[in-house]
Design a protein around this motif. Structure first.
Motif, PDB file in Angstrom:
ATOM      1  N   VAL A   1       0.847  -1.198   0.000  1.00  0.00           N
ATOM      2  CA  VAL A   1       0.000   0.000   0.000  1.00  0.00           C
ATOM      3  C   VAL A   1       0.878   1.242   0.000  1.00  0.00           C
ATOM      4  O   VAL A   1       2.005   1.231   0.514  1.00  0.00           O
ATOM      5  N   LEU A   2       0.354   2.314  -0.589  1.00  0.00           N
ATOM      6  CA  LEU A   2       1.001   3.623  -0.521  1.00  0.00           C
ATOM      7  C   LEU A   2       0.521   4.323   0.738  1.00  0.00           C
ATOM      8  O   LEU A   2      -0.680   4.375   1.007  1.00  0.00           O
ATOM      9  N   VAL A   3       1.461   4.878   1.523  1.00  0.00           N
ATOM     10  CA  VAL A   3       1.080   5.487   2.803  1.00  0.00           C
ATOM     11  C   VAL A   3       1.406   6.973   2.885  1.00  0.00           C
ATOM     12  O   VAL A   3       0.815   7.696   3.699  1.00  0.00           O
ATOM     13  N   SER A   4       2.331   7.467   2.060  1.00  0.00           N
ATOM     14  CA  SER A   4       2.683   8.886   2.127  1.00  0.00           C
ATOM     15  C   SER A   4       3.345   9.326   0.832  1.00  0.00           C
ATOM     16  O   SER A   4       3.766   8.498   0.018  1.00  0.00           O
ATOM     17  N   MET A   5       3.427  10.640   0.643  1.00  0.00           N
ATOM     18  CA  MET A   5       4.066  11.211  -0.548  1.00  0.00           C
ATOM     19  C   MET A   5       5.142  12.204  -0.115  1.00  0.00           C
ATOM     20  O   MET A   5       5.041  12.841   0.932  1.00  0.00           O
ATOM     21  N   LEU A   6       6.183  12.321  -0.954  1.00  0.00           N
ATOM     22  CA  LEU A   6       7.315  13.172  -0.630  1.00  0.00           C
ATOM     23  C   LEU A   6       7.644  14.094  -1.786  1.00  0.00           C
ATOM     24  O   LEU A   6       7.473  13.728  -2.960  1.00  0.00           O
ATOM     25  N   ALA A   7       8.121  15.298  -1.441  1.00  0.00           N
ATOM     26  CA  ALA A   7       8.616  16.242  -2.437  1.00  0.00           C
ATOM     27  C   ALA A   7      10.118  16.039  -2.603  1.00  0.00           C
ATOM     28  O   ALA A   7      10.733  15.246  -1.892  1.00  0.00           O
ATOM     29  N   SER A   8      10.725  16.770  -3.536  1.00  0.00           N
ATOM     30  CA  SER A   8      12.143  16.552  -3.840  1.00  0.00           C
ATOM     31  C   SER A   8      13.060  16.924  -2.685  1.00  0.00           C
ATOM     32  O   SER A   8      14.178  16.434  -2.584  1.00  0.00           O
ATOM     33  N   MET A   9      12.607  17.807  -1.793  1.00  0.00           N
ATOM     34  CA  MET A   9      13.405  18.185  -0.631  1.00  0.00           C
ATOM     35  C   MET A   9      13.105  17.298   0.584  1.00  0.00           C
ATOM     36  O   MET A   9      13.523  17.600   1.693  1.00  0.00           O
ATOM     37  N   GLY A  10      12.347  16.222   0.362  1.00  0.00           N
ATOM     38  CA  GLY A  10      12.053  15.297   1.448  1.00  0.00           C
ATOM     39  C   GLY A  10      10.832  15.637   2.268  1.00  0.00           C
ATOM     40  O   GLY A  10      10.521  14.940   3.248  1.00  0.00           O
ATOM     41  N   GLU A  11      10.111  16.707   1.898  1.00  0.00           N
ATOM     42  CA  GLU A  11       8.902  17.077   2.638  1.00  0.00           C
ATOM     43  C   GLU A  11       7.843  15.992   2.453  1.00  0.00           C
ATOM     44  O   GLU A  11       7.632  15.490   1.353  1.00  0.00           O
ATOM     45  N   LYS A  12       7.166  15.672   3.550  1.00  0.00           N
ATOM     46  CA  LYS A  12       6.301  14.500   3.561  1.00  0.00           C
ATOM     47  C   LYS A  12       4.890  14.848   4.026  1.00  0.00           C
ATOM     48  O   LYS A  12       4.701  15.632   4.951  1.00  0.00           O
ATOM     49  N   VAL A  13       3.904  14.246   3.351  1.00  0.00           N
ATOM     50  CA  VAL A  13       2.506  14.338   3.769  1.00  0.00           C
ATOM     51  C   VAL A  13       1.937  12.923   3.753  1.00  0.00           C
ATOM     52  O   VAL A  13       2.053  12.208   2.755  1.00  0.00           O
ATOM     53  N   ASN A  14       1.343  12.529   4.868  1.00  0.00           N
ATOM     54  CA  ASN A  14       0.740  11.196   4.963  1.00  0.00           C
ATOM     55  C   ASN A  14      -0.603  11.170   4.242  1.00  0.00           C
ATOM     56  O   ASN A  14      -1.371  12.136   4.305  1.00  0.00           O
ATOM     57  N   LEU A  15      -0.869  10.067   3.569  1.00  0.00           N
ATOM     58  CA  LEU A  15      -2.168   9.888   2.924  1.00  0.00           C
ATOM     59  C   LEU A  15      -3.193   9.508   3.985  1.00  0.00           C
ATOM     60  O   LEU A  15      -2.928   8.647   4.834  1.00  0.00           O
ATOM     61  N   ILE A  16      -4.359  10.142   3.947  1.00  0.00           N
ATOM     62  CA  ILE A  16      -5.370   9.854   4.977  1.00  0.00           C
ATOM     63  C   ILE A  16      -5.966   8.463   4.790  1.00  0.00           C
ATOM     64  O   ILE A  16      -6.531   7.898   5.720  1.00  0.00           O
TER      65      ILE A  16
END
Length: 360
Positions: A165-180
């Protein structure tokens, strides 16, 4: 004296090596197309929608395997590439592989119609993507190319390693947002790509709503905030502060506007302070630079509004700028003059511009 025999041998060898190099380049190209198509025609999607082409490719694959078995019996590379039969076989196989690849265009266009973000991928990239059905780790890089600001997706195993499963997404600088909501990604590529797209905006909005519920200011949270949410927090806070001060000023409270000027000065100092240290990592420096530019923009807005003697929430100097209004559930609206646009919460990562930014 010139040794004509040696010169002729060298010349013949050069011609032979040139011919070998040319064939090897063609062979490698055919090998790449064959391996891509072979992986693609092993997927459930190809079996369900490209039945006739599967049979055509199977015939090509038998010829390819026979040619490779025969080539393996000759150890010397030059000898293996010197026969006219080998040249003819590889050229014919390459033509057949390219014909099959071109006949898949209708299948690819159907997938693009079902998931328009795939229009950002080439035909070759899409075939590679679909060949990774059931292997999301390899497919992720192609999926990320379809989304602005998305650099990587984090995978986790479920059910004892049976599912991913996919649980989170990241930007190129490593910033992270969890998928609800976790996105299962073992099945058809288009299905879980659509599920991912549907999860992104609610996930970003939920992250923003959590920040609002914490009761902390953006300056208190900036070190932990993704750039996009930092921009959104500053925009909504400044909009609220300025609007409230304008209402107070219109009621005769002159001190309210002086407080805004003081707040803007302290905010910009706080944004610039991390940039003065040597210990700031590149990603943080990038973030604070963007936020500092945003703070300076708001400073100029406040300065322009402050020059109006009869300033109020209806002043053109104020209403002509992008302003952000949010609710406690994170729902945000961007307004310019009398126009109002819902903030769509598309994940922009570190691609967000240093100003109020929205996508619809």
């Amino acid at each position: 004296l010139r040794n004509s025999t040696f010169s002729e041998q060298v010349q013949a060898l050069l011609i032979q090596l040139t011919s070998t190099e040319k064939l090897l380049n063609t062979w490698l190209l055919a090998q790449h197309k064959h391996s891509t198509l072979h992986a693609f025609f092993c997927t459930k999607a190809s079996t369900a929608e490209c039945g006739e082409l599967v049979e055509v490719f199977n015939e090509i694959n038998e010829s390819w395997d026979a040619m490779m078995v025969k080539a393996a019996t000759t150890v010397n590379v030059i000898e293996a590439c010197s026969s006219n039969e080998r040249h003819r076989s590889i050229d014919e196989l390459l033509i057949e592989l390219e014909r099959v690849q071109s006949q898949l265009s209708s299948f690819l266009e159907k997938q693009r119609a079902e998931f328009p973000r795939f229009n950002l991928l080439s035909n070759e990239a899409m075939l590679l993507l679909f060949s990774y059905e059931g292997r999301p780790k390899e497919a992720i890089s192609y999926i990320c190319h379809s989304f602005t600001g998305l650099k990587d997706l984090q995978l986790e195993f479920r059910n004892g390693g049976e599912n991913q499963v996919l649980v989170s997404m990241l930007a190129s600088m490593g910033e992270k947002v969890n998928l609800i909501k976790e996105v299962p990604c073992d099945g058809h590529i288009v299905d879980w790509a659509k599920d991912l797209e549907a999860s992104i905006a609610p996930s970003v909005q939920a992250e923003f709503a959590a920040l609002l519920a914490s009761g902390s200011t953006s300056l208190e949270l900036l070190h932990a905030l993704p750039l996009q949410l930092g921009v959104l927090c500053i925009n909504t806070e400044v909009t609220h502060t300025v609007e409230e001060a304008l209402q107070q000023h219109s009621k005769g409270n002159e001190d309210a506007w002086e407080d805004v000027d003081a707040n803007m000065t302290s905010q910009n100092e706080a944004l610039l302070l991390p940039l003065r240290g040597l210990s700031v990592i590149p990603g943080e420096r990038f973030k604070y630079t963007r936020l500092a530019v945003l703070g300076m923009w708001w400073r100029d807005v406040v300065g322009n509004v402050g020059q109006e003697a009869n300033r109020s929430p209806d002043s053109f100097a104020w209403r002509s700028n992008p302003r952000c209004y949010c609710e406690m559930d994170g729902a945000t609206t961007v307004r310019v003059a009398n126009c109002s646009i819902p903030y769509a919460f598309a994940w922009l990562g570190d691609q967000v511009a240093p100003m109020a930014y929205t996508t619809q």
